[in-house]
Design a protein around this motif. Structure first.
Motif, PDB file in Angstrom:
ATOM      1  N   GLY A 132       0.803  -1.226   0.000  1.00  0.00           N
ATOM      2  CA  GLY A 132       0.000   0.000   0.000  1.00  0.00           C
ATOM      3  C   GLY A 132       0.832   1.271   0.000  1.00  0.00           C
ATOM      4  N   LEU A 133       2.134   1.156  -0.364  1.00  0.00           N
ATOM      5  CA  LEU A 133       2.990   2.352  -0.404  1.00  0.00           C
ATOM      6  C   LEU A 133       2.834   3.047  -1.762  1.00  0.00           C
ATOM      7  CD1 LEU A 133       6.234   0.800   1.175  1.00  0.00           C
ATOM      8  CD2 LEU A 133       4.649   2.400   2.263  1.00  0.00           C
ATOM      9  N   PRO A 134       3.080   4.361  -1.828  1.00  0.00           N
ATOM     10  CA  PRO A 134       2.927   5.086  -3.096  1.00  0.00           C
ATOM     11  C   PRO A 134       3.970   4.670  -4.137  1.00  0.00           C
ATOM     12  CG  PRO A 134       3.094   6.613  -1.232  1.00  0.00           C
ATOM     13  CD  PRO A 134       3.476   5.255  -0.719  1.00  0.00           C
ATOM     14  N   TYR A 135       3.728   5.056  -5.399  1.00  0.00           N
ATOM     15  CA  TYR A 135       4.655   4.792  -6.503  1.00  0.00           C
ATOM     16  C   TYR A 135       5.578   5.992  -6.708  1.00  0.00           C
ATOM     17  CZ  TYR A 135       6.530   4.041 -11.114  1.00  0.00           C
ATOM     18  OH  TYR A 135       7.398   3.895 -12.155  1.00  0.00           O
ATOM     19  N   PRO A 136       6.835   5.827  -7.002  1.00  0.00           N
ATOM     20  CA  PRO A 136       7.595   4.574  -6.990  1.00  0.00           C
ATOM     21  C   PRO A 136       7.997   4.220  -5.552  1.00  0.00           C
ATOM     22  CG  PRO A 136       9.011   6.367  -7.734  1.00  0.00           C
ATOM     23  CD  PRO A 136       7.666   6.981  -7.454  1.00  0.00           C
ATOM     24  N   GLY A 137       7.854   2.941  -5.231  1.00  0.00           N
ATOM     25  CA  GLY A 137       7.978   2.514  -3.833  1.00  0.00           C
ATOM     26  C   GLY A 137       9.391   2.351  -3.307  1.00  0.00           C
ATOM     27  N   GLY A 138      10.407   2.285  -4.234  1.00  0.00           N
ATOM     28  CA  GLY A 138      11.786   2.051  -3.785  1.00  0.00           C
ATOM     29  C   GLY A 138      12.231   2.987  -2.662  1.00  0.00           C
TER      30      GLY A 138
END
Ligand code: KG4
Ligand code: ZN
Length: 345
Positions: free
Chosen positions: A180-186
């Protein structure tokens, strides 16, 4: 005295519109317009990316020239990313570069985006910048690529291993999406991992021959692991996010490092460089520096602003081509696939 060569670089291969001015090996400006439009979709939407490039390209180039405090007539050559990347996005940068070169009567220089990432190591920040010495091994880790390259000279590069499925950045981004983390998640995983314990969970590493990589199995096992845990506790991700990120990140780093060590042992090359967006990962750079210390490697980690897509790396690659009189013609077309020569070693 060395002649001053001023190159304008243009990068539009994916979702960042960037323009930079480089004079010899020194950045004069490096402007990047990131496209927030993709955040809603959790990934890059190619059609939206090309439209955003079209809106951004003129103000971005204009700003880069102004920031460099030069007049447009002082540009000696115009370098652009020919590929690899999204065709619609590449078309915008390529067409713009061609039109500008035509109107200014300046030479046009095509650049392979991957070679740009590798050559970003030659951008001089200050007197202390240590440029890599040839031959060196470059591990290029980004959202679209994961490969190990022997760099014999500026444009003599040999790819000795690459991912057979997802790229390392894609593994970060896809697993982040599942959490559920935003993009880009890195970058989000990187931040949360710093607060977690990497030994909490164990994820399987793939068994892939030679110097090749695979990340799709890790992504699937991460997904199934979370699905099972969520059945028992709906708050599992929220409660264990830091440890999950730390464990996942350390597995990705181990997969990358295992192959890099193998490549260094096999080739005998101890000059090691890291490139591409995932090179911004703090865990990866720390692990690489530690591994390098144990093995007497000379490790090169780029400044964060030169890891993700930027036009300064395209401009410096263009500068070396300018010195070689390697120019493109007006009928050059972009290439969605544009690989570095792959030869077995
Ligand atoms: O080189 P890049 O800007 O674009 C490509 O050519 O793909 O790389 C973007 C990738 C994304 O997958 C992003 O999540 C990843 O680099 N990335 C990171 C970090 N910063 C960017 N991955 C892990 N940790 C980071 N700090
Ligand atoms: Zn890139």
């Amino acid at each position: 005295m060395q002649k001053k060569i001023t190159i304008l670089g243009i990068e539009s291969s994916c979702d960042d519109t960037s323009a930079a001015v480089v004079c010899n090996e020194v950045e004069q400006s490096n402007v990047i317009a990131s496209q927030d439009v993709h955040i809603t979709y959790g990934g890059v939407v190619p059609e939206l990316a090309s439209r955003a490039h079209l809106q951004n390209i003129i103000p971005v180039v204009d700003t880069a020239i102004k920031k460099a405090e030069i007049h447009i007539s002082q540009i000696d050559g115009i370098a652009f990313t020919r590929g690899p990347g999204l065709l619609g996005s590449l078309l915008v940068g390529t067409s713009f570069a061609k039109a500008l070169a035509l109107s200014l009567h300046k030479p046009l220089i095509e650049v392979n985006h991957l070679q740009g990432h590798v050559l970003s190591h030659f951008l001089k920040q200050d007197q202390n910048t240590q440029q890599p010495k040839f031959p060196f091994l470059c591990m290029l880790v980004s959202g679209g690529h994961t490969e190990i390259i022997i760099v014999k000279d500026y444009f003599k590069m040999q790819s000795i291993g690459k991912t057979i499925d997802d790229a390392a950045g894609e593994a970060f981004d896809k697993c982040a999406k599942v959490m559920g983390l935003p993009y880009p998640g890195g970058p989000y995983i990187d931040k949360l991992a710093a607060k977690g314990n990497p030994n909490t969970y164990k994820f399987n590493k793939p068994n892939i021959p030679d110097f090749n990589f695979s990340f799709s199995g890790l992504k699937t096992s991460f997904l199934y692991f979370l699905r099972d845990r969520l059945k028992e506790d709906a708050n599992f991700i929220e409660l264990h996010k830091n440890d999950l990120c730390a464990s996942l990140q350390s597995t990705i780093i181990e997969i990358l490092l295992d192959k890099l060590i193998k490549a260094s042992n096999h080739t005998g090359i101890k000059e090691i460089a890291l490139s591409g967006g995932v090179a911004a990962n703090s865990g990866l750079s720390k692990t690489l520096l530690d591994a390098g210390e144990q093995r007497q490697w000379i490790v090169h980690i780029p400044k964060p602003k030169y890891t993700t897509d930027n036009a300064a790396m395209i401009a410096i690659a263009g500068y070396y081509k300018y010195l070689r009189n390697e120019f493109a013609t007006q009928d050059t077309t972009p290439l969605a696939r544009f690989e570095i020569a792959t030869n077995p070693i």
